[in-house]
Each structure stands twice: as structure tokens, then as C-alpha cells.
Design a protein around this motif. Structure first.
Motif, PDB file in Angstrom:
ATOM      1  N   PRO A 128       0.817  -1.215   0.000  1.00  0.00           N
ATOM      2  CA  PRO A 128       0.000   0.000   0.000  1.00  0.00           C
ATOM      3  C   PRO A 128       0.852   1.267   0.000  1.00  0.00           C
ATOM      4  O   PRO A 128       1.935   1.297   0.581  1.00  0.00           O
ATOM      5  N   GLY A 132      -3.059   6.281  -0.769  1.00  0.00           N
ATOM      6  CA  GLY A 132      -4.250   5.484  -1.026  1.00  0.00           C
ATOM      7  C   GLY A 132      -4.119   4.553  -2.206  1.00  0.00           C
ATOM      8  O   GLY A 132      -5.030   3.759  -2.476  1.00  0.00           O
ATOM      9  N   HIS A 156      -8.660   5.985  -3.521  1.00  0.00           N
ATOM     10  CA  HIS A 156      -9.279   4.691  -3.210  1.00  0.00           C
ATOM     11  C   HIS A 156      -8.751   3.574  -4.104  1.00  0.00           C
ATOM     12  O   HIS A 156      -9.295   2.463  -4.088  1.00  0.00           O
ATOM     13  N   ALA A 159      -7.656   0.387  -2.120  1.00  0.00           N
ATOM     14  CA  ALA A 159      -8.800  -0.357  -1.595  1.00  0.00           C
ATOM     15  C   ALA A 159      -9.539  -1.089  -2.710  1.00  0.00           C
ATOM     16  O   ALA A 159      -9.964  -2.238  -2.546  1.00  0.00           O
ATOM     17  N   HIS A 163      -9.932  -5.107  -3.104  1.00  0.00           N
ATOM     18  CA  HIS A 163     -11.270  -5.689  -3.242  1.00  0.00           C
ATOM     19  C   HIS A 163     -11.326  -6.609  -4.459  1.00  0.00           C
ATOM     20  O   HIS A 163     -11.932  -7.694  -4.398  1.00  0.00           O
TER      21      HIS A 163
END
Length: 214
Positions: A128, A132, A156, A159, A163
Motif C-alpha cells: 500500500p 491510497g 481509493h 482499496a 477488493h
């Protein structure tokens, strides 16, 4: 057997690190990008990996690239270029693959080795970024659908990418969070974290010239 990919742009003024301008000039942005890329290539060279691939947009002229296979980037958006980089490199060497960019000159060989070894018992490894996004992605079996359509360059992105990996049922190892160089504040932070890097040396030289008014 494993491989590391470095996805990079030719460090040409006006094409790289444009968010550093101002306070830096386009020429200085290119110099900082070149130093960051050199630091990254050095870290990859020092990592005990079977294959090293530079996925390049542009040309590096007479840069010494011993030990690297150079292939061109293809695709439009960043998600397409990342997916194509994995696909093309995996076609060359069908082995677990770790991909990084040229924005983290502070990265160390030990951390890259941790990423590579994580793929021995995980399907993916994820690094990461502080903004972000992500600074590293490793896949045991690269598939374009793991990247295509993931929104890139947003707060994002990381994330969303995680996902996507989770949706595919993959086991994911997570690495430490790193700051990638997008803004002047990032540049100064990364230089402080890696004072012996070529990136930090280039930044110090620019600050000296600025104080001298040259």
C-alpha cells in the motif's frame, strides 16, 4: 523462480513527475525521476531474483541495463498498462511476478525479497502507498481481469485493487506502507528516509543551487 517488473516512463521534461512543478522546473522533475528510476533499478539488481524486466514507455538511450529485459508498455489507461505488463512479462517468463513503479526510490532489496517470498504461500502480495494507491503488486498467476477496470490514481485505488483480489478469492500478503513521490512534500519525505539514495543526492544538489541563486 520469480521475476520483478519495473514499469517506468522515460525521464523526459514535461512527461514525468509533473505534479512536482512548481516548485521544481520540468527539467528538475525529469532529473528527479531519472534518479528515482536508477535507485529502483539498483534495488532490483541487488535482489536475488531469476528474471528482471523493465516495462518502458519511451527510450533510455545508453543507460546501462545489464540484467534487464526491456519491453514496451502498451495500453491506454494505467490499469490497461499494468495488466499488459503482467501479461507480456508472464509470456516471457511464466513464473510468479512482482511489479513496482519508479516512484519509490527508498525501496530496499530486502523488502523486494519479502514480496517475492510471500508468493510462495500466497496468491498475491500488495504494497500500500500512503496516498491510497499501491507501490507494489505481486501475483502468483497474473490475469488481466485482476487489474482491468480498477480506478487508478485516486485515493481509493488501493482499496479497490484489494477488493478485486479478494473478489477473485486470492490470498494476499501485505507489505509495509511506503510514500511514493508525487508532490514536493513527498519528495522531501522520501529523501529524508533514504539520504544515501541518488534521489536524495539529486534533491540536495537542487536545493544548494537554489540557495546559491544559480
Amino acid at each position: 523462480m520469480t521475476q520483478i517488473l519495473v514499469i517506468a516512463k522515460e525521464p523526459r521534461p514535461g512527461r514525468v513527475k509533473t505534479r512536482l512543478c512548481p516548485p521544481f522546473t520540468p527539467g528538475q522533475c525529469a532529473q528527479l525521476a531519472a534518479a528515482a528510476l536508477q535507485d529502483t533499478l539498483r534495488a532490483v539488481t541487488a535482489t536475488p531474483v531469476r528474471h528482471r524486466v523493465l516495462v518502458l514507455d519511451g527510450h533510455l538511450g545508453d543507460w546501462p541495463l545489464d540484467g534487464f529485459t526491456v519491453i514496451p508498455q502498451r495500453g491506454g489507461g494505467l490499469d490497461q498498462r499494468l495488466a499488459a505488463a503482467f501479461t507480456d512479462a508472464h509470456r516471457l517468463h511464466p513464473v510468479p511476478t512482482v511489479l513496482i513503479g519508479m516512484d519509490t526510490p527508498q525501496v530496499a532489496p530486502a523488502l523486494l525479497w519479502t514480496a517475492l517470498t510471500a508468493l510462495s504461500d500466497h496468491d498475491a502480495v500488495f504494497g500500500p502507498a500512503a496516498d491510497g494507491g499501491f507501490w507494489l503488486l505481486g501475483l502468483r498467476r497474473p490475469e488481466p481481469d485482476l487489474l482491468l477496470g480498477v480506478p487508478m490514481s485516486t485515493a481509493h485505488t488501493g482499496a479497490a485493487q484489494l477488493h478485486r483480489l479478494s473478489e477473485a478469492g486470492l490470498t494476499v500478503a501485505t507489505l509495509p506502507r511506503l510514500t511514493d513521490v508525487d508532490t514536493a512534500a513527498d519528495a522531501y519525505q522520501v529523501a529524508a528516509e533514504a539520504p544515501g539514495s541518488l534521489f536524495a543526492t539529486a534533491l540536495r544538489a537542487m536545493r544548494v543551487k537554489a540557495r546559491q541563486g544559480t
